[in-house]
Design a protein around this motif. Structure first.
Motif, short mmCIF file in Angstrom:
data_model
loop_
_atom_site.label_atom_id
_atom_site.label_comp_id
_atom_site.label_asym_id
_atom_site.label_seq_id
_atom_site.Cartn_x
_atom_site.Cartn_y
_atom_site.Cartn_z
N UNK A 52 8.02 -9.26 42.45
CA UNK A 52 9.69 -9.11 41.94
C UNK A 52 10.40 -8.17 42.78
N UNK A 53 11.47 -8.82 43.26
CA UNK A 53 12.56 -8.07 44.22
C UNK A 53 13.94 -7.89 43.08
N UNK A 54 14.06 -8.72 42.20
CA UNK A 54 15.50 -8.90 41.47
C UNK A 54 15.21 -9.39 40.14
N UNK A 55 16.35 -8.86 39.33
CA UNK A 55 16.13 -9.70 37.78
C UNK A 55 17.71 -9.70 37.26
N UNK A 56 17.72 -10.62 36.56
CA UNK A 56 19.13 -10.83 35.71
C UNK A 56 18.78 -10.90 34.17
N UNK A 57 19.72 -10.71 33.57
CA UNK A 57 19.73 -10.87 32.14
C UNK A 57 20.92 -11.74 31.59
N UNK A 58 20.59 -12.67 30.98
CA UNK A 58 21.36 -13.60 30.61
C UNK A 58 21.34 -13.91 28.95
N UNK A 59 22.56 -13.50 28.35
CA UNK A 59 22.41 -13.54 26.87
C UNK A 59 23.93 -14.04 26.40
N UNK A 60 24.36 -13.60 25.32
CA UNK A 60 25.53 -13.81 24.85
C UNK A 60 26.55 -12.65 24.88
N UNK A 61 27.95 -12.75 24.87
CA UNK A 61 28.96 -11.93 24.75
C UNK A 61 29.34 -11.61 23.22
N UNK A 62 30.03 -10.82 22.92
CA UNK A 62 30.44 -10.54 21.61
C UNK A 62 31.15 -11.68 20.89
#
Ligand SMILES: CC(C)(COP(=O)(O)OP(=O)(O)OC[C@H]1O[C@@H](n2cnc3c(N)ncnc32)[C@H](O)[C@@H]1OP(=O)(O)O)[C@@H](O)C(=O)NCCC(=O)NCCS
Length: 149
Positions: A52-62
């Motif tokens: 692992x060298x990077x990550x992202x978090x993908x969710x929802x905005x308010x």
């Protein structure tokens, strides 16, 4: 270099903590955020030669829009297109017509990355980080239906 991107797993927690320069700079609350992104299946991990060298978090905005909550590349791995590839991967994962994110006014590097991928500045919020407004960006992905109600 061989870069693979896959969904995060709970067992990635220690590796993602090691990647995160904000955590290392003395913000222990980030560890709980990473654990939550993994638990909620919102994390994506970039691996270089299996590490692992990077990550992202993908969710929802308010506002219920797909939103990149975090993009983090390990310091030694920056400036080689890994952040760009992670964002491209998230764009492919989103089914709706647009993708949103935000970053501080001071974060020129993230703003250049977003501009190069076609994100448009769409507003800002003061008073989150003193003296450093949070800028909001979105990109029309050119597919899917219109805005939600
Ligand atoms: C912002 C961040 C995610 C960018 O990730 P990155 O992997 O370094 O981004 P990229 O490599 O795709 O692009 C960075 C630069 O490298 C350049 N680059 C990309 N691929 C390259 C390559 N193969 N060779 C040389 N340069 C390259 C890009 O053109 C860009 O140049 P610029 O900054 O002068 O415009 C990273 O710096 C980071 O993790 N910062 C800390 C966390 C953070 O601020 N996250 C954003 C807010 S959520």
């Amino acid at each position: 270099m061989t870069i693979e991107i896959r969904p995060g797993r709970d067992s990635d927690l220690d590796a993602l903590k090691a990647v995160d320069s904000y955590l290392a700079a003395g913000h222990p609350e980030r560890a709980e955020e990473i654990a939550r992104w993994l638990r909620d299946d919102e994390a994506y991990v970039a691996l270089e030669d299996g590490q692992p060298c990077a990550y992202a978090a993908l969710g929802e905005s308010q506002f219920g829009r797909p939103f990149i909550h975090m993009l983090m590349v390990a310091e030694p791995s920056r400036g080689r297109g890994i952040g760009d590839r992670l964002v491209a991967h998230l764009e492919d994962r989103v089914e709706g017509p647009e993708l949103w994110t935000s970053t501080n006014l001071s974060n020129q590097r993230m703003q250049r990355l977003l501009a190069s991928r076609g994100y448009q500045l769409t507003g800002f919020i003061e008073n989150l980080d003193p003296g450093d407004p949070e800028l909001f960006f979105f990109k029309r992905l050119g597919r899917g239906s219109g805005a939600s109600e």
